[in-house]
Design a protein around this motif. Structure first.
Motif, mmCIF file in Angstrom:
data_model
loop_
_atom_site.group_PDB
_atom_site.id
_atom_site.type_symbol
_atom_site.label_atom_id
_atom_site.label_comp_id
_atom_site.label_asym_id
_atom_site.label_seq_id
_atom_site.Cartn_x
_atom_site.Cartn_y
_atom_site.Cartn_z
ATOM 1 N N LEU A 16 0.828 -1.206 0.000
ATOM 2 C CA LEU A 16 0.000 0.000 0.000
ATOM 3 C C LEU A 16 0.863 1.257 0.000
ATOM 4 C CD1 LEU A 16 -2.803 -1.067 2.524
ATOM 5 C CD2 LEU A 16 -2.947 -0.934 0.021
ATOM 6 N N LYS A 17 1.976 1.227 0.770
ATOM 7 C CA LYS A 17 2.868 2.394 0.783
ATOM 8 C C LYS A 17 3.499 2.613 -0.591
ATOM 9 C CE LYS A 17 5.578 1.441 4.224
ATOM 10 N NZ LYS A 17 6.663 1.618 5.212
ATOM 11 N N ALA A 18 3.884 1.523 -1.259
ATOM 12 C CA ALA A 18 4.480 1.656 -2.590
ATOM 13 C C ALA A 18 3.480 2.245 -3.578
ATOM 14 C CB ALA A 18 4.968 0.291 -3.070
ATOM 15 N N VAL A 19 2.244 1.778 -3.528
ATOM 16 C CA VAL A 19 1.208 2.315 -4.411
ATOM 17 C C VAL A 19 0.957 3.787 -4.105
ATOM 18 C CG1 VAL A 19 -1.232 2.149 -5.037
ATOM 19 C CG2 VAL A 19 0.123 0.065 -4.735
ATOM 20 N N ALA A 20 0.922 4.105 -2.800
ATOM 21 C CA ALA A 20 0.693 5.501 -2.408
ATOM 22 C C ALA A 20 1.829 6.389 -2.889
ATOM 23 C CB ALA A 20 0.548 5.582 -0.882
ATOM 24 N N LYS A 21 3.061 5.906 -2.792
ATOM 25 C CA LYS A 21 4.196 6.709 -3.265
ATOM 26 C C LYS A 21 4.080 6.986 -4.757
ATOM 27 C CE LYS A 21 7.403 4.069 -1.400
ATOM 28 N NZ LYS A 21 8.741 3.541 -1.039
ATOM 29 N N VAL A 22 3.743 5.949 -5.518
ATOM 30 C CA VAL A 22 3.610 6.141 -6.974
ATOM 31 C C VAL A 22 2.518 7.159 -7.287
ATOM 32 C CG1 VAL A 22 2.987 5.001 -9.128
ATOM 33 C CG2 VAL A 22 4.517 3.855 -7.524
ATOM 34 N N LEU A 23 1.380 7.015 -6.611
ATOM 35 C CA LEU A 23 0.266 7.927 -6.882
ATOM 36 C C LEU A 23 0.603 9.364 -6.496
ATOM 37 C CD1 LEU A 23 -2.765 5.737 -5.712
ATOM 38 C CD2 LEU A 23 -2.036 6.230 -8.058
ATOM 39 N N VAL A 24 1.214 9.548 -5.328
ATOM 40 C CA VAL A 24 1.532 10.909 -4.869
ATOM 41 C C VAL A 24 2.576 11.556 -5.765
ATOM 42 C CG1 VAL A 24 2.537 12.246 -2.986
ATOM 43 C CG2 VAL A 24 0.870 10.454 -2.482
ATOM 44 N N VAL A 25 3.661 10.803 -6.045
ATOM 45 C CA VAL A 25 4.726 11.367 -6.883
ATOM 46 C C VAL A 25 4.199 11.646 -8.297
ATOM 47 C CG1 VAL A 25 6.977 10.901 -7.919
ATOM 48 C CG2 VAL A 25 6.552 10.281 -5.529
ATOM 49 N N ALA A 26 3.403 10.726 -8.842
ATOM 50 C CA ALA A 26 2.854 10.937 -10.192
ATOM 51 C C ALA A 26 1.922 12.140 -10.218
ATOM 52 C CB ALA A 26 2.123 9.676 -10.645
ATOM 53 N N SER A 71 11.955 20.511 -10.644
ATOM 54 C CA SER A 71 10.858 19.540 -10.715
ATOM 55 C C SER A 71 11.173 18.314 -9.852
ATOM 56 C CB SER A 71 10.633 19.109 -12.166
ATOM 57 O OG SER A 71 10.249 20.222 -12.964
ATOM 58 N N VAL A 72 12.428 17.843 -9.937
ATOM 59 C CA VAL A 72 12.827 16.698 -9.108
ATOM 60 C C VAL A 72 12.751 17.062 -7.627
ATOM 61 C CG1 VAL A 72 14.752 15.181 -8.509
ATOM 62 C CG2 VAL A 72 14.272 15.689 -10.913
ATOM 63 N N LEU A 73 13.134 18.303 -7.292
ATOM 64 C CA LEU A 73 13.077 18.730 -5.891
ATOM 65 C C LEU A 73 11.640 18.713 -5.375
ATOM 66 C CD1 LEU A 73 14.463 19.842 -3.373
ATOM 67 C CD2 LEU A 73 14.157 22.146 -4.320
ATOM 68 N N TRP A 74 10.721 19.249 -6.178
ATOM 69 C CA TRP A 74 9.328 19.270 -5.733
ATOM 70 C C TRP A 74 8.728 17.868 -5.687
ATOM 71 C CZ3 TRP A 74 7.688 23.036 -3.084
ATOM 72 C CH2 TRP A 74 8.110 24.337 -3.323
ATOM 73 N N MET A 75 9.124 16.998 -6.607
ATOM 74 C CA MET A 75 8.643 15.616 -6.539
ATOM 75 C C MET A 75 9.230 14.890 -5.334
ATOM 76 S SD MET A 75 8.340 14.193 -10.456
ATOM 77 C CE MET A 75 9.958 14.718 -10.991
ATOM 78 N N SER A 76 10.467 15.256 -4.984
ATOM 79 C CA SER A 76 11.058 14.668 -3.774
ATOM 80 C C SER A 76 10.325 15.129 -2.530
ATOM 81 C CB SER A 76 12.541 15.048 -3.677
ATOM 82 O OG SER A 76 13.263 14.558 -4.792
ATOM 83 N N LEU A 106 5.185 13.775 2.529
ATOM 84 C CA LEU A 106 3.842 13.312 2.896
ATOM 85 C C LEU A 106 3.865 11.832 3.277
ATOM 86 C CD1 LEU A 106 1.806 15.061 0.047
ATOM 87 C CD2 LEU A 106 2.142 15.846 2.404
ATOM 88 N N ILE A 107 4.602 11.036 2.502
ATOM 89 C CA ILE A 107 4.696 9.605 2.803
ATOM 90 C C ILE A 107 5.385 9.391 4.156
ATOM 91 C CG2 ILE A 107 5.530 7.378 1.989
ATOM 92 C CD1 ILE A 107 3.408 8.596 0.211
ATOM 93 N N SER A 108 6.457 10.148 4.389
ATOM 94 C CA SER A 108 7.185 10.009 5.659
ATOM 95 C C SER A 108 6.337 10.441 6.844
ATOM 96 C CB SER A 108 8.477 10.832 5.618
ATOM 97 O OG SER A 108 9.320 10.389 4.577
ATOM 98 N N ALA A 109 5.523 11.491 6.649
ATOM 99 C CA ALA A 109 4.670 11.970 7.740
ATOM 100 C C ALA A 109 3.663 10.913 8.171
ATOM 101 C CB ALA A 109 3.953 13.248 7.309
#
Length: 379
Positions: free
Chosen positions: A149-159, A195-200, A205-208
């Motif tokens: 679930l965390k991996a899916v959430a990371k993909v969705l948030v970053v995308a 752009s990479v900085l903002w995506m990072s 959010l994931i860490s929080a």
């Protein structure tokens, strides 16, 4: 059976400090891989933004230096090796600030949660890690689901953030086609870096979410059953039967030592049956009589027996015996309020020896009720 009951019992108790300390010694502390990833991504991107110009100039210099070789250098092996060494040195020197920042973050990020901890036990070989069934349980267990679930959430948030950045910078991206080559490259690099900085930053959010979850999961894993808490309290404070046995041994040792000192006494004052105290008075070493031993009932009888074996005078003075017994500790001098009463006993014994030796005609008489201060009496 008891272990089965404990393992199946509900772990309703918070982990004790001892359990937390033991877990820490084994390297079992709360860690968040998302926090580490976030710190390294943000730090690496920030380092490239800060030092990117210097890195680009250094790499550009390497390319210019390598493409400007003389013809003779292509046929000289030593020259080519020097060229390669110079290029590697210049490249590493250009990237050194970025490497240093990433190295520092790689060490600091893990201790952001759980603090610094070094334990060889966490890397020690364990048979349970080689068990295929344990591996399958980890692959298809609850933790595996959470990680998925965390991996899916990371993909969705970053995308999502990537699409948002693309939409916000569409005009700038399209404008680069009308610029000269060098300005277009510079603007493109800047757009990519930010752009990479903002995506990072999306990883924040994931860490929080992951950090509180890791703390909760670690606490749940260390929770204890009520029986485990009770057993730990017994182990830390000492089991009652063990403490009682220790007290018995200590008392027995003290009694043995005390009885061993009885032969050094000058007089034994008794109740006459229930209490007995052994006194020694050496005028050259002691300012007042010292109590070597005391006892009641069986211990008093033992003191009298030892006194008879070593021909030590036994004097019956009930009030004085009780007063010394209750107001003096073994190895201490008697209270000053009892000096006169004990002095009468010692004087009586001295006179009795004189009478026995024939140096006194009249047998001395001991006062059975010597003067004892009211605060020292124990009737």
């Amino acid at each position: 059976m008891a272990q089965d009951r404990d393992s199946s019992a509900e772990k309703s108790q918070e982990p004790t400090q001892k359990r937390l300390d033991e877990a820490r010694e084994q390297g079992n502390i709360a860690r968040s891989r998302e926090l580490n990833t976030t710190a390294i991504l943000l730090g690496g991107t920030a380092a490239m933004i800060m030092f990117g110009g210097a890195v680009a100039r250094g790499l550009s210099g390497i390319m210019q230096h390598n493409f400007a070789l003389e013809r003779a250098a292509f046929f000289d092996t030593a020259a080519m090796l020097r060229q390669l060494g110079d290029s590697i040195y210049t490249g590493l020197l250009s990237l050194l600030p970025v490497f240093i920042m990433l190295l520092v973050l790689a060490f600091l990020a893990p201790i952001g949660l759980g603090g610094w901890n070094f334990s060889l036990k966490s890397v020690a070989p364990q048979a349970s890690r080689l068990n295929p069934l344990s591996g399958l349980s980890r692959m298809f267990g609850g933790n595996a689901v959470v990680e998925l679930l965390k991996a899916v959430a990371k993909v969705l948030v970053v995308a999502s953030i990537a699409l948002l950045i693309l939409a916000m910078n569409t005009e700038d991206i399209l404008n680069t086609q009308h610029e000269a080559v060098l300005p277009a490259i510079a603007d493109s690099v800047e757009l990519i870096a930010w752009s990479v900085l903002w995506m990072s930053c999306a990883m924040i959010l994931i860490s929080a979410v992951d950090i509180p979850f890791q703390i909760y999961q670690h606490s749940q894993k260390l929770r204890m059953t009520l029986q485990q808490v009770k057993d730990e309290m017994k182990d830390s404070e000492g089991r009652p039967e063990v403490k009682q046995r220790i007290r018995q041994l200590q008392y027995q040792m003290a009694q043995n030592q005390m009885m061993a000192d009885v032969p050094q006494a000058d007089v034994i004052i008794t109740n006459p049956e229930h209490y007995a105290v052994a006194l020694r008075y050496d005028q050259s070493k002691e300012a007042a009589p010292v109590m070597l031993a005391k006892g009641v009932d069986f211990a008093a009888q033992k003191i009298r027996e030892i006194a008879n074996e070593h021909r030590i005078a036994v004097v019956s003075s009930p009030a004085l015996a009780r007063a010394i017994y209750f107001n003096t500790k073994v190895g201490e001098e008697i209270p000053s309020g009892l000096y006169v009463a004990v002095a009468q006993i010692l004087a009586y014994l001295h006179q009795l020896k004189q009478f026995t030796a024939g140096r006194l005609k009249k047998r001395p008489v001991l006062d059975p009720n010597p003067a004892i201060p009211e605060e020292l009496r124990h009737d």
